[in-house]
Design an enzyme around this catalytic site. Sequence first.
Site, mmCIF file in Angstrom:
data_model
loop_
_atom_site.group_PDB
_atom_site.id
_atom_site.type_symbol
_atom_site.label_atom_id
_atom_site.label_comp_id
_atom_site.label_asym_id
_atom_site.label_seq_id
_atom_site.Cartn_x
_atom_site.Cartn_y
_atom_site.Cartn_z
ATOM 1 N N ARG A 72 0.835 -1.188 0.000
ATOM 2 C CA ARG A 72 0.000 0.000 0.000
ATOM 3 C C ARG A 72 0.881 1.254 0.000
ATOM 4 N NH1 ARG A 72 -5.037 1.740 -1.322
ATOM 5 N NH2 ARG A 72 -6.138 2.792 0.362
ATOM 6 N N THR A 83 -9.757 0.357 -10.129
ATOM 7 C CA THR A 83 -8.754 -0.505 -9.521
ATOM 8 C C THR A 83 -8.739 -1.709 -10.438
ATOM 9 O OG1 THR A 83 -9.219 0.275 -7.296
ATOM 10 C CG2 THR A 83 -8.407 -1.948 -7.429
ATOM 11 N N THR A 114 -4.045 -0.637 -7.434
ATOM 12 C CA THR A 114 -4.830 0.513 -7.860
ATOM 13 C C THR A 114 -4.021 1.791 -7.900
ATOM 14 O OG1 THR A 114 -6.915 1.690 -7.409
ATOM 15 C CG2 THR A 114 -5.563 1.188 -5.509
ATOM 16 N N ASP A 130 -7.877 8.333 0.153
ATOM 17 C CA ASP A 130 -8.485 7.249 0.945
ATOM 18 C C ASP A 130 -8.375 7.508 2.450
ATOM 19 O OD1 ASP A 130 -9.531 5.744 -1.056
ATOM 20 O OD2 ASP A 130 -8.044 4.145 -0.995
ATOM 21 N N SER A 141 -7.617 0.834 2.987
ATOM 22 C CA SER A 141 -8.062 0.342 1.679
ATOM 23 C C SER A 141 -9.270 -0.574 1.836
ATOM 24 C CB SER A 141 -6.921 -0.459 1.045
ATOM 25 O OG SER A 141 -7.347 -1.078 -0.142
ATOM 26 N N SER A 142 -9.985 -0.770 0.728
ATOM 27 C CA SER A 142 -11.041 -1.789 0.696
ATOM 28 C C SER A 142 -10.642 -2.977 -0.187
ATOM 29 C CB SER A 142 -12.334 -1.193 0.138
ATOM 30 O OG SER A 142 -12.799 -0.188 0.986
ATOM 31 N N GLY A 177 -13.623 -1.466 -7.389
ATOM 32 C CA GLY A 177 -14.923 -0.897 -7.032
ATOM 33 C C GLY A 177 -14.953 -0.113 -5.747
ATOM 34 N N GLY A 178 -13.800 0.400 -5.293
ATOM 35 C CA GLY A 178 -13.813 1.197 -4.066
ATOM 36 C C GLY A 178 -14.421 0.403 -2.929
#
Length: 557
Positions: free
Chosen positions: A96, A367, A385, A409, A438-439, A459-460
């Site tokens: 990340r 993403t 992403t 984010d 993050s998701s 898709g967030g």
Amino acid sequence: MLRTISLCALLLLATSAGAQPKAEAVTSKGGVVVCVSPPAAEVGLAILKKGGNAADAAVATAFALAVTWPEAGNIGGGGFMMIAAPGKAPTCIEYRETAPAAAKENLFADGKVTWLDHKAAGVPGTVRGLALAHKRFGKLPWKDVVLPAVELAEQGFTVNAVLAAGLNKVLSDPKTTNAEFKRVYSKPDGLKWIAGDKLVLKDLGRTLRLVAENGADAFYTGELADLLAKEMKEHGGLITKADLEAYKAHERKPVHTTFRGFDVYGPPPPSSGGIALVEMLNILETFDLKKLGRDSVETHALVIESMKRAYADRARHLGDPDFTKVPAELTTKEYAKKLAAGVDPAKPTPSAKLAPDIELTAESDSTTHFSVIDKDGLAVSNTYTLENSYGNRVVVRGAGYLLNNEMTDFNPKPGVTNTMGQIGTKPNLVAPGKRMLSSMTPVIVLKDGKPVLITGSPGGRTIINTVLCVVLNVCEFEMSTADAVTAPRFHHQWMPDAVRIESFGAKQVHLNEALTKHGYKVTLGKQGDAHTIGIDPKTGTRTGIADKRLDGKAVGE
Ligand code: DON
């Protein structure tokens, strides 16, 4: 041993969500690669055929996507890669982005820094992450897995209709102002891109060549680091050479639960994906969804109620684990039982009642996820992403790669939670060197120690629920991988208090009415792009499914 089938989509009523996607499948007893971009899938397959394993193929696919899928494929962003070696518990390579040292808690507080700003970029993690994955699991020399991307960039590749449409859209958007972005991605003759055109990315090719020849250090130090630092300095950005040099990817222990005899593994914080997924599965395990039927309003209501509870906890508790303590309780079966006891199957719990103090912001939609397995059963599930499509739409001058806008984010305004859907809770506030929440939810599901499902999605915030839908379809409702991926999905993220359903036809129109009658506010929308591999535990046959909600290709040996 290769079979390509075009799955017949049902011809159903047209709705605002459009037609049901026509997933594309491949079956093989050998290796399989599934990703959004056909040339990148072919790169992964070529690496497998050359004797590389799934980690080699995944790294090569990721680098190739940075060339052929600029919406989200990247070297300027970050992500999570789950890897399951045969006979071993899966592990997570976490790469990340981090906030630069100069980032302050109130970076976004006055609303002046937008997602298009250089300041919206976090320190990129992808190159270090891919290098770590390769070092831990790869078989082929590093150079061999990076060079295919170099060739695609330097020699050019054929643009298909989906990429052409995406490029034309972003280039004609008045918000796209970065001169280098326009120079690099505009068609040389100034016309619109059409399928069949060739896209050459010379600077990106040179950057990738440096990485191929000198390893990840080439990206984080030296000439390429100078170029990023210069780009930042000239445009008021925050990332310095010291930030780049300090960046580390981590190997972290995945989040795990059991569900109906399966072992489900997802990424740990700084992704919220694994914890939220596990919390939802643990709640749902206490109900007999199969008996209620996959398409029933009762099942949908129970799943939606579990989504709301997990997303409320996400907002309340989750952030970078190196900065904030994440309660261990969230993934326990006891905690899930407590939450399940609060679910009324007959009527929705208002979201505000679940946590009146916090609300969520909206998120964007780009993403990419890919899945790989090799002939020996090494499985890789990767989601990465730039945050928005094409990140902050900035190309680093001279280096040719796109920058992320992942800093968005973080929770933007400390302490400010409002009815517009913004949250300001502490665990995910900006801090120097911190990873934003993050998701992303790349998942590997095992049965008796062997992978049976590799999935994930863009898709967030919808990502976690897309993965939940696919996992439930396979592990609870025993659907085929193809049906599990194509089946309509739904999403509730606690706030706003509304459920969004994919609506492809008559059955879904009925569901919309039934959920509305049940007390939900229902909206319609397309959800995710879950490039998935299912493995038959009895025969070992792998079925790769390219989702096609966006694009995609499944290829096999
Ligand atoms: O890390 C995250 O959760 C987001 N930055 C992902 C963004 C995303 O999925 C957008 N698109 N599909």
